[in-house]
Design a protein around this motif. Sequence first.
Motif, mmCIF file in Angstrom:
data_model
loop_
_atom_site.group_PDB
_atom_site.id
_atom_site.type_symbol
_atom_site.label_atom_id
_atom_site.label_comp_id
_atom_site.label_asym_id
_atom_site.label_seq_id
_atom_site.Cartn_x
_atom_site.Cartn_y
_atom_site.Cartn_z
ATOM 1 N N VAL A 147 0.850 -1.190 0.000
ATOM 2 C CA VAL A 147 0.000 0.000 0.000
ATOM 3 C C VAL A 147 0.883 1.237 0.000
ATOM 4 C CG1 VAL A 147 -1.927 -1.141 1.152
ATOM 5 C CG2 VAL A 147 -0.166 -0.011 2.527
ATOM 6 N N GLY A 148 0.252 2.405 -0.139
ATOM 7 C CA GLY A 148 0.998 3.653 -0.191
ATOM 8 C C GLY A 148 1.439 4.135 1.179
ATOM 9 N N GLN A 149 1.814 5.409 1.251
ATOM 10 C CA GLN A 149 2.387 5.969 2.477
ATOM 11 C C GLN A 149 1.355 6.648 3.372
ATOM 12 O OE1 GLN A 149 5.592 8.519 1.184
ATOM 13 N NE2 GLN A 149 6.947 6.799 0.759
ATOM 14 N N PHE A 150 0.119 6.776 2.909
ATOM 15 C CA PHE A 150 -0.940 7.387 3.713
ATOM 16 C C PHE A 150 -1.480 6.306 4.644
ATOM 17 C CE2 PHE A 150 -5.281 9.683 3.582
ATOM 18 C CZ PHE A 150 -4.870 10.625 4.512
ATOM 19 N N PRO A 151 -1.213 6.384 5.942
ATOM 20 C CA PRO A 151 -1.456 5.238 6.828
ATOM 21 C C PRO A 151 -2.933 4.988 7.121
ATOM 22 C CG PRO A 151 -0.681 7.114 8.097
ATOM 23 C CD PRO A 151 -0.571 7.512 6.651
ATOM 24 N N LEU A 152 -3.205 3.781 7.567
ATOM 25 C CA LEU A 152 -4.530 3.427 8.061
ATOM 26 C C LEU A 152 -4.777 4.139 9.383
ATOM 27 C CD1 LEU A 152 -7.113 1.597 8.223
ATOM 28 C CD2 LEU A 152 -5.658 -0.097 9.370
ATOM 29 N N LYS A 153 -5.938 4.778 9.482
ATOM 30 C CA LYS A 153 -6.335 5.409 10.738
ATOM 31 C C LYS A 153 -7.849 5.550 10.725
ATOM 32 C CE LYS A 153 -5.727 9.580 13.572
ATOM 33 N NZ LYS A 153 -5.152 10.951 13.634
ATOM 34 N N VAL A 154 -8.511 4.884 11.673
ATOM 35 C CA VAL A 154 -9.972 4.948 11.725
ATOM 36 C C VAL A 154 -10.432 4.710 13.163
ATOM 37 C CG1 VAL A 154 -10.153 2.499 11.055
ATOM 38 C CG2 VAL A 154 -12.124 4.016 10.780
ATOM 39 N N PRO A 155 -11.353 5.521 13.672
ATOM 40 C CA PRO A 155 -11.850 5.303 15.036
ATOM 41 C C PRO A 155 -12.631 3.994 15.139
ATOM 42 C CG PRO A 155 -12.479 7.479 14.206
ATOM 43 C CD PRO A 155 -11.975 6.698 13.045
ATOM 44 N N ARG A 156 -12.454 3.313 16.243
ATOM 45 C CA ARG A 156 -13.218 2.086 16.468
ATOM 46 C C ARG A 156 -14.720 2.384 16.452
ATOM 47 N NH1 ARG A 156 -11.279 -2.640 18.184
ATOM 48 N NH2 ARG A 156 -9.335 -1.619 18.800
#
Length: 333
Positions: A40-49
């Motif tokens: 995947v690219g450099q924009f990381p995974l980030k998501v509230p539970r």
Amino acid sequence: MINYLATQKNWQNAFSDTITSFAELGQALDLPIDSFDSQVGQFPLKVPRRFVQKMVKGDINDPLLKQVLPTFQETVQVTGFVTDPLDEQHANPVKGIIHKYASRVLIPVTGACVVNCRYCFRQHFDYHENLPTQNDWQAISAYITAHPAVNEVILSGGDPLSLSNRRLLEIFTTLEALPQVQTIRIHTRVPVMIPERLDEPLLARFANSRCHIVMVIHANHPNEIDQETQIFLGKAKKAGVTLLNQTVLLKSINDDANTLASLNEKLWQAGVLPYYLHVLDKVAGASHFYISDEQAVALYWELLAKCAGYLVPKLVRELPNKPFKTPIDLYSY
């Protein structure tokens, strides 16, 4: 499933309860780790539970999941998809201000966001060079004062509601001290992600502002508007906040009229007026979400036939160096 209302968790706890790894995401959604792309690219995974709890477990094609899930498609370079699709660097007269529209200025008050949406047009934005510090606000106030046509300030980012109440109230006080500023607008995805962020102290401050407070939320799919989201949006409306929504057309997520009609109805039930339906900004890494103008127009005609006129948002795109949103021509296809 955690009920954030029943357990009275505050929004700070919900903000910190964020998923940032494929392993944790797979565990939360009953998906094996090999469901996810390894490259995947450099924009990381980030998501509230809190937002993940709205997704359907075991469904890799869940429309909410697809908005936040990094994939190999983000690494594909496509002509016309660039890091600054709106050319905001040339509308940045002083640090902390983007001035594209005659009567409005936009201030990116933070680079922080509670979620990394995969189609975000500011995912490559240089926040380090543009975030106003405490010392920059005097220059910002001076710039606004020197442009008397400016009567509205848009707080953006990142997401303004990721800031503390204390910092937000400081910003409000600074802007309210400028007599020409009549409207303060907040662009935010937080009420969809963590609705309890709209807490009583913040809403009380909104209610007591001398300015008209407008909150433009960002929801793309009806599954984002659950009961708790509706409750907190209702509280904001009772506090006198004008609530609008902008949606981005996203391939395989909301590119059909029934989905959009359902979204608009749920927004209306929550006191939110559909405002803009955006075609995708051509940001690098998001080409797999793009649908053509011809497809967008065909979908829009269907939507007009399904919804009351006041529930049909304007179909627009944002173009570099244009002092307005550009309507999509409905009669060209």
